[in-house]
Design a protein around this motif. Structure first.
Motif, short mmCIF file in Angstrom:
data_model
loop_
_atom_site.label_atom_id
_atom_site.label_comp_id
_atom_site.label_asym_id
_atom_site.label_seq_id
_atom_site.Cartn_x
_atom_site.Cartn_y
_atom_site.Cartn_z
N ARG A 48 61.90 40.74 25.69
CA ARG A 48 60.95 41.86 25.31
C ARG A 48 60.23 42.26 26.55
O ARG A 48 59.68 43.47 26.52
N LYS A 104 60.97 36.35 25.86
CA LYS A 104 62.12 36.68 26.39
C LYS A 104 63.07 37.85 25.67
O LYS A 104 62.78 37.96 24.56
N GLU A 113 48.46 30.29 27.17
CA GLU A 113 49.82 30.24 26.81
C GLU A 113 50.52 31.17 28.07
O GLU A 113 50.27 31.84 28.40
N ASP A 156 51.51 38.81 19.41
CA ASP A 156 51.23 38.99 21.01
C ASP A 156 49.97 39.38 21.28
O ASP A 156 49.55 39.61 22.52
N ALA A 194 60.62 33.57 35.65
CA ALA A 194 60.61 32.65 34.07
C ALA A 194 59.60 33.36 32.88
O ALA A 194 58.76 33.97 33.32
N TYR A 195 60.41 33.32 31.77
CA TYR A 195 59.59 33.75 30.72
C TYR A 195 59.32 32.65 29.70
O TYR A 195 60.18 31.86 29.35
N ALA A 196 58.38 32.64 28.89
CA ALA A 196 58.36 32.24 27.86
C ALA A 196 59.38 32.54 26.64
O ALA A 196 59.61 33.67 26.74
N ASP A 197 59.77 31.42 25.96
CA ASP A 197 60.89 31.72 24.85
C ASP A 197 60.33 32.90 24.01
O ASP A 197 61.12 33.74 23.51
N SER A 198 59.03 33.03 23.74
CA SER A 198 58.45 33.89 22.67
C SER A 198 58.38 35.40 23.24
O SER A 198 58.34 36.35 22.27
#
Length: 125
Positions: A67, A65, A46, A90, A59-63
């Motif tokens: 944090r 963002k 992932e 996580d 860029a970050y994964a939505d999961s």
């Protein structure tokens, strides 16, 4: 031989923090985009976060963002992933990766040229 070595993984409580480091050696990665990926048991790899060579694109994964924070120190040839407000979901092996040329932002995982060996992150609830 260019290589990436992750460190900083371990056990954290839910709500806690960890900072992962990825030290590059064998060549400079200052002109490479760097990314973090993770893989939990029984799941596919992932995307977590990526930063281009200058830090101008992130860029970050939505999961994650809000944090997680990716950063890099080109002088030290090192990229970091600060993880706050950790959740049990996580928990995974975290990998850093490097890519010089990519089609679009953020780079697809298949485009990355170099990968580290991974560092385990465990989050207790």
């Amino acid at each position: 031989q260019a290589q990436l070595v992750e460190s900083g993984g371990g056990l954290a409580q839910a709500g806690g923090s960890l900072r992962l480091s990825c030290a590059a050696s064998g060549r400079t990665f200052s002109d490479y985009a760097m990314g973090w990926f993770r893989q939990a048991p029984g799941k596919g790899r992932e995307f977590v976060a990526a930063m281009n060579w200058s830090g101008g694109e992130i860029a970050y994964a939505d999961s994650v963002k809000g944090r997680f924070t990716i950063s890099r120190d080109n002088a030290k040839n090192t990229v970091y992933l600060r993880m706050n407000s950790l959740k049990p979901e996580d928990a995974a092996v975290y990998y850093c990766a490097a890519v010089r040329r990519y089609e679009s932002w953020p780079p697809d995982g298949k485009e990355y040229e170099y990968w580290g060996q991974g560092t385990q992150v465990t989050v207790s609830s």
